[in-house]
Design a protein around this motif. Structure first.
Motif, PDB file in Angstrom:
ATOM      1  N   SER A   9     -12.101   1.095 113.153  1.00 32.84           N
ATOM      2  CA  SER A   9     -10.848   1.071 112.767  1.00 32.84           C
ATOM      3  C   SER A   9     -10.674   1.595 111.653  1.00 32.84           C
ATOM      4  CB  SER A   9     -10.563  -0.546 112.306  1.00 32.84           C
ATOM      5  OG  SER A   9     -11.306  -0.856 111.452  1.00 32.84           O
ATOM      6  N   LYS A  10      -9.270   2.204 111.030  1.00 37.87           N
ATOM      7  CA  LYS A  10      -9.194   2.965 109.865  1.00 37.87           C
ATOM      8  C   LYS A  10      -7.539   2.399 109.505  1.00 37.87           C
ATOM      9  CE  LYS A  10     -10.066   7.590 108.965  1.00 37.87           C
ATOM     10  NZ  LYS A  10      -9.981   9.004 109.518  1.00 37.87           N
ATOM     11  N   GLN A  11      -7.750   2.103 108.324  1.00 41.04           N
ATOM     12  CA  GLN A  11      -6.505   1.763 107.688  1.00 41.04           C
ATOM     13  C   GLN A  11      -5.679   2.657 107.000  1.00 41.04           C
ATOM     14  OE1 GLN A  11      -7.662  -1.709 104.732  1.00 41.04           O
ATOM     15  NE2 GLN A  11      -5.970  -0.645 103.531  1.00 41.04           N
ATOM     16  N   ILE A  12      -4.266   2.433 107.286  1.00 41.81           N
ATOM     17  CA  ILE A  12      -3.469   3.595 106.802  1.00 41.81           C
ATOM     18  C   ILE A  12      -1.993   2.722 106.745  1.00 41.81           C
ATOM     19  CG2 ILE A  12      -2.707   3.926 109.174  1.00 41.81           C
ATOM     20  CD1 ILE A  12      -2.758   6.589 106.642  1.00 41.81           C
ATOM     21  N   PRO A  13      -1.378   2.709 105.451  1.00 39.12           N
ATOM     22  CA  PRO A  13      -0.267   2.059 105.072  1.00 39.12           C
ATOM     23  C   PRO A  13       1.015   2.940 105.525  1.00 39.12           C
ATOM     24  CG  PRO A  13      -1.368   2.929 103.027  1.00 39.12           C
ATOM     25  CD  PRO A  13      -2.127   3.329 104.053  1.00 39.12           C
ATOM     26  N   VAL A  14       1.967   2.133 105.903  1.00 45.39           N
ATOM     27  CA  VAL A  14       3.206   2.744 106.407  1.00 45.39           C
ATOM     28  C   VAL A  14       4.395   2.185 105.358  1.00 45.39           C
ATOM     29  CG1 VAL A  14       5.077   2.852 108.118  1.00 45.39           C
ATOM     30  CG2 VAL A  14       2.462   2.742 108.716  1.00 45.39           C
ATOM     31  N   ARG A  15       4.953   3.366 104.962  1.00 48.78           N
ATOM     32  CA  ARG A  15       5.856   2.674 103.755  1.00 48.78           C
ATOM     33  C   ARG A  15       7.372   3.031 104.355  1.00 48.78           C
ATOM     34  NH1 ARG A  15       8.581   7.466 102.309  1.00 48.78           N
ATOM     35  NH2 ARG A  15       7.403   9.387 102.656  1.00 48.78           N
ATOM     36  N   PRO A  16       8.175   2.617 103.775  1.00 50.93           N
ATOM     37  CA  PRO A  16       9.791   2.297 104.337  1.00 50.93           C
ATOM     38  C   PRO A  16      10.272   3.941 103.640  1.00 50.93           C
ATOM     39  CG  PRO A  16       9.734   1.102 102.461  1.00 50.93           C
ATOM     40  CD  PRO A  16       8.245   1.390 102.810  1.00 50.93           C
ATOM     41  N   TYR A  17      11.757   4.056 104.054  1.00 47.20           N
ATOM     42  CA  TYR A  17      12.056   5.491 103.442  1.00 47.20           C
ATOM     43  C   TYR A  17      12.464   5.348 102.075  1.00 47.20           C
ATOM     44  CZ  TYR A  17      13.851   6.639 108.276  1.00 47.20           C
ATOM     45  OH  TYR A  17      13.923   6.880 109.516  1.00 47.20           O
ATOM     46  N   ARG A  18      12.203   6.444 101.340  1.00 48.94           N
ATOM     47  CA  ARG A  18      12.324   6.703 100.084  1.00 48.94           C
ATOM     48  C   ARG A  18      13.962   6.388  99.849  1.00 48.94           C
ATOM     49  NH1 ARG A  18       8.745   9.315  96.909  1.00 48.94           N
ATOM     50  NH2 ARG A  18      10.375  10.205  95.635  1.00 48.94           N
ATOM     51  N   HIS A  19      14.567   6.499  98.609  1.00 45.22           N
ATOM     52  CA  HIS A  19      15.906   6.241  98.154  1.00 45.22           C
ATOM     53  C   HIS A  19      16.686   7.505  98.973  1.00 45.22           C
ATOM     54  CE1 HIS A  19      14.800   8.568  94.814  1.00 45.22           C
ATOM     55  NE2 HIS A  19      15.942   8.937  94.552  1.00 45.22           N
ATOM     56  N   ASN A  20      16.063   8.746  98.830  1.00 46.39           N
ATOM     57  CA  ASN A  20      16.749  10.062  99.259  1.00 46.39           C
ATOM     58  C   ASN A  20      16.520  10.444 100.387  1.00 46.39           C
ATOM     59  OD1 ASN A  20      14.071  10.636  98.661  1.00 46.39           O
ATOM     60  ND2 ASN A  20      14.523  12.095  96.966  1.00 46.39           N
ATOM     61  N   GLU A  21      15.642   9.688 101.311  1.00 44.79           N
ATOM     62  CA  GLU A  21      15.545  10.018 102.700  1.00 44.79           C
ATOM     63  C   GLU A  21      16.311   9.524 103.834  1.00 44.79           C
ATOM     64  OE1 GLU A  21      10.723  10.619 102.678  1.00 44.79           O
ATOM     65  OE2 GLU A  21      11.400   8.654 102.904  1.00 44.79           O
ATOM     66  N   TYR A  22      17.428   8.606 103.374  1.00 49.27           N
ATOM     67  CA  TYR A  22      18.448   8.164 104.257  1.00 49.27           C
ATOM     68  C   TYR A  22      19.333   9.384 104.428  1.00 49.27           C
ATOM     69  CZ  TYR A  22      16.619   3.582 103.437  1.00 49.27           C
ATOM     70  OH  TYR A  22      15.950   2.461 103.370  1.00 49.27           O
ATOM     71  N   GLU A  23      20.469   9.105 105.369  1.00 42.81           N
ATOM     72  CA  GLU A  23      21.421  10.141 105.653  1.00 42.81           C
ATOM     73  C   GLU A  23      22.255  10.126 104.280  1.00 42.81           C
ATOM     74  OE1 GLU A  23      23.150  10.234 109.942  1.00 42.81           O
ATOM     75  OE2 GLU A  23      22.331   8.422 109.622  1.00 42.81           O
ATOM     76  N   ARG A  24      22.526  11.248 103.800  1.00 44.44           N
ATOM     77  CA  ARG A  24      23.645  11.371 102.686  1.00 44.44           C
ATOM     78  C   ARG A  24      24.919  10.872 103.126  1.00 44.44           C
ATOM     79  NH1 ARG A  24      24.982  10.109  99.146  1.00 44.44           N
ATOM     80  NH2 ARG A  24      25.166  10.906  97.086  1.00 44.44           N
TER      81      ARG A  24
END
Lengths: 742, 438
Positions: B393-408
Motif C-alpha cells: 500500500s502507498k498513501q497519497i492525499p487527494v485534495r479538492p479544487y483550489r479556489h482558482n481551479e473552478y470554471e471562471r
C-alpha cells in the motif's frame, strides 16, 4: 495661541504666590480671567484623559503578561495550537496556499480543508503584525507575535470601550469603561498572553462593530455605517460569534421600530450596514452563503425587508392625506408583506434552501437541548451552563453595578442607551447558558457598570463641588438675592449631604480598589495557566510543574515514523498535530461526529474489538491522558462517559448502562465488568496496579478519583506500552501488527 | 511548489505491510533457503530417510544433521540466525538440547524462516506445542492413528497405512506434474484451527477415515473423523515464512518412497507410491523454490507526467503500475497473471481495477481519481493459493479544487452576469437623470 501662552502666564504668578502667600491660593487663582482658566481646564482634562487612557492601554497589556512570567512565552490550551499551526503555515507559504490548504494530517483518512473551515481573521491579523514588524526590521518569532496578539487586542478594546462609553454616556463613563474592561476577569480569562484564540481578536471586532453602528444610528451617516460594515466583516472573519451581531442588531432595529423611534438615520445605518456587511461576510469561505441561506441569519433579512415596508408606508402616508384610506392601505400592505414573507420562509425551509437552525444555536436558546441531542456539544466544559460563583468570579462588583447602570440607562433613554441595554441583557442571558459566553457579555457589563460608576461619582462630586464653589462665587462676585434663597436651602442640608457624599465616594473607591485587587489576584492565580503545563502546590507550598504533555508530544515527534497515525480523544488532536507533528484521527474541530464516535467506540470496546477498529483506521499509536498518579482530574477516565455517550450515539452497540453500576460511574472493584476491561481502562491503568501513589494507601490507588482500582492485573494483547511520561499524565501505546501465525 | 511542506510530510510511503517482506531473512534477491538444520531423535533416520535428504542436498541445500537433544543446539548466534530452514524429524523428543525450545522455534518462523515439522504416533507434547503455534491440533490421544477401512493400501493390508489421494489442487504447492499415485501415510491425525486462515490442508484423509487407537476397541465415537482430518498441512505466515506439518514421519521414509501402492477398491496399481514426488514438491514449496513473488514499489503519476506527485486533485487522471516478479528457484522471472487488482482506498475501495500485464512483469492500469478528497491509499492485496501474499500500500492525499481551479464563467450564469451589469448601468443612468433633470 492662547493655549500656548497660558502656562507661562500662569506660571509666574503661581510661583509668586507660592513665595508670597501660601494661605489662600484659591483666592489668587480666582483672580485670573475666567476665560483663560476654562481653556486650561479643558486642556488639563484632555491631558488627563489621554494619560489615563494611555495608562489603561498599558495596564490592559501588562495585566495579561502574568502567564508569561509564571510559565513561559507559550501557546495555551487546545484551539490556540491549531491557530498557531495555521498562522505558521500562513507566514511560511503565503495567503493563497493558506486559503487552499488541504490538511491531510488531521481527521485521517478524511482530511480537512483548512482554508474553508476556519475563520482566518486571527491568523491574518497575526501574520500582518508579523510582516509589519519584519518590515520595520524587528526580527521576532511568529510565536511571540501569536502569544502577544491577545493582550494587544485587549488593549485596543479598551480604546474602543472608551469611545463607546463616550458615545452612550459621556467621557467619564468612557474612561471608567476602559479601565473596567482592561482588567475584567471575564475578558482576561480568554485574552491572556498565549491564549491565541479567535475570541482574542473577536471581542475587539465585536465592540468596534457595535460602537460604529451606534455611532451610525446616532448620526445617520453613511460613512459610520460603512465603518460598521467593515467592523462586521472583520468580526465575521475572526469568530463564529458574529451570529450574535447579525441577530442583535436587527433585534435592536426592531425594538426601535416598535417603540416608534424609527428615523431616517436608522434606515440609512441599518441598510448600509446589513447589505455591505452581508456582501463582505460572503467573502469568508467558511461563512459563504449562510447569510441568505441559513435560519440563523433570516432575522436580519426579515428586518431589512421590514425596513423597506416601513419606508414605503411612510412615503404612502405622506402621499395620501386621507388617514382612513391610509389605515386600510396599511392593513393590506402589512398582511400581504407578512404573508409573502411567511410563504417565502416556508418554501425556503421546506425545499432545503434555507437550512434550519444548527444545534449550537438551539442549545443557546434552550440550555437543555445539547444535553439531550448533541452530546458532543454538551461534553465541552466551556459549553456548560454558568454557575453563580463564576459570575461572581468574573464580574465581581460589576455584578451589582450592572443593574444600577441599567437604571441610569433607562433614566436617560436614547437610541444609544437602548442599544447597550439590549446588548447587556441578551448577552447576559447567553452568558448564563454557556460559560464561555461570559466573554461576550463582559464588554456590555463593563460599559453599563461604567455608566453607573461614572454617573454616581459625577453626581457626588458635583454635590461636593457646588458646595465649595458657592462660597467662592459668593466671595468674589457678591451675593445675588435670587441665589441666596437657594443657598439657604442648600446650607440647611449641607453637613449631612456633604458627609454622605464623601462617605459614598470613599465607598465607591473602596469597591473599585477591591475590584482591582480581585482582578489582579484572579488573573495571576486562575487565568494565567496555560493548561498544557500544569502546576501544583507541593507539601511545602512550593510550585511543582508537570510538563508531561510537551514531553509526550516531543517523544512522538522524535520517536515515531513521520506518517504514524495517532489515535486519542479529540481534545488532544490539535496539540498532537501542532507539537507532535503526527497525523491524528480526530481533533478539536469536531466536524465529523461519526468519526469521533468511532474513536469513542474503540475506546469503550474490549481490546480485540477495538483492535479491529484501530486497524481499519490504520492507527499506529494510541495516546491517553491519565491523572491517577498526579491527581489531575480532567483526564480521559473522567471524560470517559462522554466517549461512551458519543460513541453510543452513533453505534448503538455501546450502551452507557454497561459502564455504570446503579447509575454510578466507578473504577474500583465495584465497577462494571465492561468498564474494567474496556480499552480506555486498560490503557490508563496498565501497570498501575504495581504502583504506590500515596503513602499509606494500597498499590494502584487512583489519586484523581480517590479509590483503589478494580483491575490491577491488566494484560495487553494487541497493544504495547511505548511511552509513559514522568508523571504518568500521558501514556502512549503502540498498536502491534497482526500476529504472524494467526 | 507551495504545497511542499504538506507534500513532503505525506510523501507516499511503503506501508508497514511491506516491511516484513523487505526484511526477509536470507536475502531478498535469493529467497531460496540454503542452510538447513535437521533435527533427528535418532541418527538412524538419516539412513532410513536418505532419499528425501539426498534430493534436498542435490538441490543445493546445506543440511546440518543434529540430534534433537544435542546440548549444543542453537538456531542463532550473536543475534544472527545460523540457518534458513529447519526440519524437525524428532517426533518423540520431549525436550530439545541447548537453547532450543518451542518459543525459539516460533521466533525462528516469525523471523521469516521455514520449517518442516513431522509428528508421528505418540508425538511428544513439545512437538504438539510447536504445531499448535502454527494452527495445527494433533489428536490428543497419543496412541491414536489415522485408520481408514476403505482407502488403505493393499500392499500391507494394514488399515493404518493410508493411501491418500485427496491433494490440494495447487500447481504452486505441489508442482505442475500431477501426482498420480496415492501418497502412503501412517501416522497421527490433526485438525486445523478454524480461526486461523493461514493454514490449509495439503493432504486430507478420505471421508471414511477416523482417528483412534488401532490396537484397542473403540469405546466412544472418535473425535476426529472424515475429511476434517488433515494428514499433511502447510501454513504460510503473514511474513511469508512457510511451514509444513505432517502427521507421519514415515511418509518421508525410503521404505514408503520405494513402496508400490494399490488403493483398496481401486484397480490402479502403481509401481511406486506418490510419496517421493509429494515430499520433493512440497519441500520445493516450503523452501521458497516456487511460488515466491516479489513486488517492486507502487508507481503512479498523472497521465502525461512521469514524476510521482505528492498530492492528487480530485478527478485527476492517473496511471498506476507495479512490477511483480516470481522466483523460479534460480532467477527472477516476470510474473504473469490476470487477477491482480489495485484498490484506491479510503476506508473502503473507491476504485477497484484489474491490472493488465505486459508479460514482462509490469502491471498497469489507469483511472480517474474519484470526486472525493481525503487520504487515499493505493492498495494491492494479492492472496493466491500457494503464492506469497502481497500486501502493498502507498498513501497519497487527494485534495479538492483550489479556489482558482473552478470554471471562471459558467454558461448557465450568463443571465445573472447580464442582470448584474444592466442593474449597474441602470443605476448610473438613473442617478444621472435624477440629479440633472429636475
Amino acid at each position: 495661541m492662547g493655549g500656548k501662552q497660558d502656562p507661562t502666564a500662569n506660571g509666574s504668578p503661581k510661583s509668586e504666590s507660592m513665595g508670597a502667600k501660601k494661605a489662600s491660593p484659591d483666592l489668587l487663582n480666582s483672580s485670573f480671567s475666567f476665560k483663560s482658566l476654562k481653556l486650561k481646564t479643558k486642556q488639563q482634562e484632555l491631558l488627563l484623559r489621554v494619560s489615563i487612557l494611555g495608562l489603561v492601554y498599558v495596564l490592559a497589556f501588562i495585566a495579561r503578561l502574568f502567564s508569561v512570567l509564571r510559565y513561559e512565552s507559550m501557546i495555551h490550551e487546545f484551539d490556540p495550537y491549531f491557530n498557531y499551526r495555521t498562522t505558521l503555515y500562513l507566514t511560511e507559504k503565503g495567503f493563497y496556499e493558506f486559503w487552499n490548504w488541504f490538511d491531510s494530517e488531521s481527521w485521517y483518512p478524511l482530511g480537512r480543508i483548512i482554508g474553508g473551515t476556519l475563520y482566518p481573521g486571527l491568523m491574518v491579523t497575526a501574520a500582518l503584525i508579523y510582516w509589519t514588524l519584519r518590515f520595520l526590521r524587528f526580527f521576532v518569532h511568529i510565536r511571540e507575535v501569536c502569544v502577544l496578539t491577545a493582550p494587544f487586542f485587549a488593549s485596543n478594546t479598551t480604546i474602543v470601550a472608551y469611545f463607546f462609553g463616550k458615545e452612550i454616556w459621556d467621557t467619564g463613563a468612557g474612561l471608567v469603561a476602559a479601565a473596567l474592561i482592561a482588567i475584567c476577569p471575564g475578558y482576561i480569562s480568554r485574552s491572556v498572553a498565549g491564549s491565541y484564540d479567535n475570541e482574542a481578536v473577536a471581542i475587539f471586532a465585536l465592540l468596534l462593530t457595535f460602537y460604529l453602528f451606534v455611532k451610525a444610528v446616532k448620526t445617520g451617516s453613511l460613512s459610520w455605517a460603512l465603518g460598521s460594515a467593515f467592523g462586521y466583516f472583520y468580526m465575521v472573519s475572526a469568530w463564529g460569534g458574529y451570529v450574535f451581531i447579525i441577530n442583535l442588531v436587527p433585534l435592536y432595529v426592531l425594538v426601535l421600530l416598535i417603540t416608534g423611534r424609527y428615523s431616517m438615520r436608522l434606515y440609512v445605518a441599518y441598510n448600509c450596514m446589513y447589505i455591505l456587511g452581508m456582501l463582505l461576510a460572503m467573502q469568508i469561505r467558511f461563512v459563504g452563503f449562510q447569510h441568505v441561506q441559513s435560519g440563523e441569519h433570516m432575522g436580519a433579512m426579515g428586518v431589512f425587508l421590514l425596513m423597506q415596508v416601513f419606508y414605503f408606508l411612510d412615503w404612502v402616508k405622506y402621499q395620501l392625506n386621507d388617514t382612513k384610506l391610509f389605515q386600510t392601505f396599511l392593513r393590506i400592505t402589512v398582511t400581504s408583506a407578512i404573508l409573502v414573507g411567511g410563504i417565502a420562509l416556508g418554501v425556503g425551509t421546506a425545499s432545503g434552501y434555507i437550512s434550519p437552525w444548527t444545534g449550537r444555536f438551539y442549545s443557546l436558546l434552550d440550555p437543555t437541548y445539547a444535553k439531550d441531542h448533541i452530546p458532543i456539544i454538551a461534553s465541552v466544559s466551556e459549553h456548560q451552563p454558568t454557575a453563580w460563583s463564576s459570575f461572581m468570579f468574573d464580574y465581581h462588583i460589576l455584578l451589582f453595578l450592572f443593574p444600577a447602570g441599567l437604571y441610569f440607562c433607562f433614566k436617560r433613554l436614547s437610541d444609544a442607551t437602548i442599544f447597550i441595554v439590549m446588548y447587556g441583557l441578551t448577552s447576559l442571558y447567553f452568558a448564563g447558558v454557556m460559560v464561555r459566553l461570559i466573554l461576550v457579555a463582559t464588554p456590555a457589563v463593563c460599559l453599563i457598570s461604567a455608566i453607573a460608576v461614572s454617573a454616581t461619582v459625577k453626581n457626588l462630586t458635583s454635590l461636593l463641588r457646588t458646595k465649595q464653589k458657592v462660597p467662592q462665587t459668593g466671595s468674589t462676585k457678591g451675593v445675588g438675592s435670587s441665589k441666596s434663597s437657594s443657598k439657604v436651602t442648600l446650607d440647611q442640608s449641607q453637613p449631612f449631604q456633604k458627609n454622605g457624599a464623601i462617605a459614598l465616594l470613599v465607598g465607591v473607591f473602596y469597591l473599585l480598589s477591591r475590584y482591582a485587587i480581585h482582578c489582579t489576584w484572579v488573573t495571576s492565580e486562575a487565568y494565567s495557566s496555560p493548561s498544557i503545563v500544569l502546576a501544583a502546590r507541593g507539601a511545602h507550598g512550593n510550585r511543582i510543574i508537570f510538563d508531561d504533555y510537551r514531553e509526550a508530544y516531543y517523544w512522538l515527534r522524535q520517536n515515531t515514523p513521520t506518517d504514524a497515525k495517532v489515535m486519542s480523544w479529540w481534545d488532544y488532536g490539535y496539540q498532537i498535530t501542532a507539537m507532535g507533528n503526527r497525523t491524528v484521527i480526530v481533533d478539536n474541530n469536531t466536524w465529523n461526529n461519526t468519526h469521533i464516535a468511532t474513536v469513542g467506540r474503540a475506546m469503550s470496546s474490549y481490546e480485540d474489538e477495538a483492535y479491529d477498529i484501530m486497524r481499519s483506521l490504520d492507527v499506529n499509536y494510541v495516546l491517553v491522558v491519565f491523572g491517577g498518579v498526579t491527581g489531575y482530574s480532567s483526564d480521559d477516565i473522567n471524560k470517559f462517559l462522554w466517549m461512551v455517550r458519543i460513541g453510543g450515539g452513533v453505534y448503538p452497540v455501546i450502551k452507557e448502562p454497561d459502564y455504570l453500576v446503579n447509575g454510578e460511574f466507578r473504577v474500583d472493584k465495584g465497577a462494571s465488568p465492561k468498564m474494567l476491561n474496556c480499552l480506555m481502562y486498560k490503557l490508563c491503568y496498565y501497570r498501575f496496579g504495581e504502583l504506590v501513589t500515596e503513602y499509606g494507601k494500597p498499590t494502584g490507588y487512583d489519586r484523581a478519583r480517590g479509590v483503589e482500582i478494580g483491575n490491577k492485573d491488566i494484560k495487553l494483547e494487541h497493544l504495547e506500552e511505548a511511552y509513559t511520561t514522568s508523571n504518568w499524565i500521558v501514556r502512549i501505546y503502540r498498536v502491534k501488527p497482526p500476529t504472524n501465525r494467526l | 511548489e507551495a504545497n511542499m511542506m504538506n507534500l513532503s510530510r505525506s510523501v507516499a510511503l511503503i506501508s508497514l505491510f511491506l516491511l516484513p517482506l523487505l526484511s526477509f531473512s536470507f536475502s531478498v534477491d535469493n529467497p531460496t533457503d540454503r542452510r538447513v538444520l535437521v533435527l533427528l531423535d535418532d541418527l538412524s533416520l538419516k539412513s532410513s530417510h536418505s532419499i528425501f535428504f539426498s534430493t534436498l542436498k542435490s538441490r543445493g541445500f546445506d543440511l546440518d544433521f543434529k540430534l534433537a537433544d544435542d546440548s549444543k543446539l542453537a538456531l542463532q548466534r550473536y543475534g544472527q540466525y545460523l540457518y534458513d530452514g529447519l526440519i524437525i524429524f524428532a517426533p518423540s523428543t520431549e525436550r530439545f538440547g541447548g537453547a532450543l525450545d518451542s518459543k525459539s522455534i516460533a521466533d525462528f518462523v516469525d523471523s521469516g524462516r521455514d520449517l518442516i515439522l513431522s509428528a508421528d504416533t505418540s508425538a511428544s507434547d513439545l512437538i504438539r506445542g510447536i504445531a499448535l503455534e502454527c494452527g495445527v491440533d494433533f489428536d490428543e490421544d497419543s496412541s491414536a492413528m489415522v485408520i481408514d477401512h476403505s482407502s488403505f493400501s493393499l500392499s500391507d493390508g494394514d488399515h493404518t497405512l493410508i493411501a491418500a489421494d485427496d491433494l490440494v489442487k495447487s500447481d504452486v504447492i505441489l508442482g505442475k506434474t500431477k501426482i498420480e499415485a496415492p501418497v502412503l501415510f501412517r501416522g497421527v491425525a490433526h485438525s486445523l484451527n478454524p480461526t486461523n486462515n493461514l493454514v490449509l490442508k495439503v493432504l486430507s484423509a478420505s471421508p471414511s477415515a477416523y482417528s483412534a487407537n488401532p490396537s484397542s476397541k473403540l469405546s466412544s465415537p472418535p473425535q476426529l473423523t472424515g475429511s476434517a482430518i488433515s494428514l499433511v498441512s502447510v501454513m504460510q505466515a503473514r511474513n511469508n515464512a512457510r511451514v509444513v506439518i505432517s502427521g507421519s514421519l514415515q511418509l518421508f521414509s525410503d521404505r514408503l518412497f520405494r513402496s508400490g501402492v494399490q488403493k483398496a477398491g481401486s484397480p490402479n496399481k502403481y509401481e511406486k507410491s506418490g510419496n517421493e514426488q509429494f515430499a520433493t514438491e512440497l519441500s520445493k514449496w516450503v523452501f521458497h523454490e516456487r511460488g515466491h513473488l516479489k513486488a517492486g514499489s507502487l508507481v503512479h503519476h498523472r497521465v502525461g507526467e512521469t514524476d510521482e506527485p505528492a498530492i492528487y486533485r480530485i478527478k485527476d487522471d492517473l496511471e498506476f503500475s507495479v512490477e511483480i516478479l516470481e522466483w523460479s528457484g534460480r532467477s527472477w522471472e516476470p510474473y504473469v497473471a490476470d487477477d491482480l487488482q489495485v484498490q484506491f482506498y479510503m476506508m473502503s475501495p473507491y476504485v477497484l481495477k484489474t491490472l493488465s500485464t505486459d508479460k514482462k512483469g509490469m502491471f498497469h492500469t489507469s483511472f480517474k481519481v474519484p470526486d472525493v478528497y481525503g487520504v487515499f491509499q493505493f492498495k494491492v492485496e494479492y492472496e493466491k493459493l500457494g503464492y506469497t501474499t502481497l500486501s502493498l500500500s502507498k498513501q497519497i492525499p487527494v485534495r479538492p479544487y483550489r479556489h482558482n481551479e473552478y470554471e471562471r464563467f459558467i454558461p448557465t450564469a450568463y443571465p445573472y452576469y447580464g442582470a448584474c451589469f444592466t442593474t449597474m448601468a441602470g443605476f448610473f443612468v438613473f442617478s444621472f437623470v435624477y440629479l440633472y433633470h429636475k
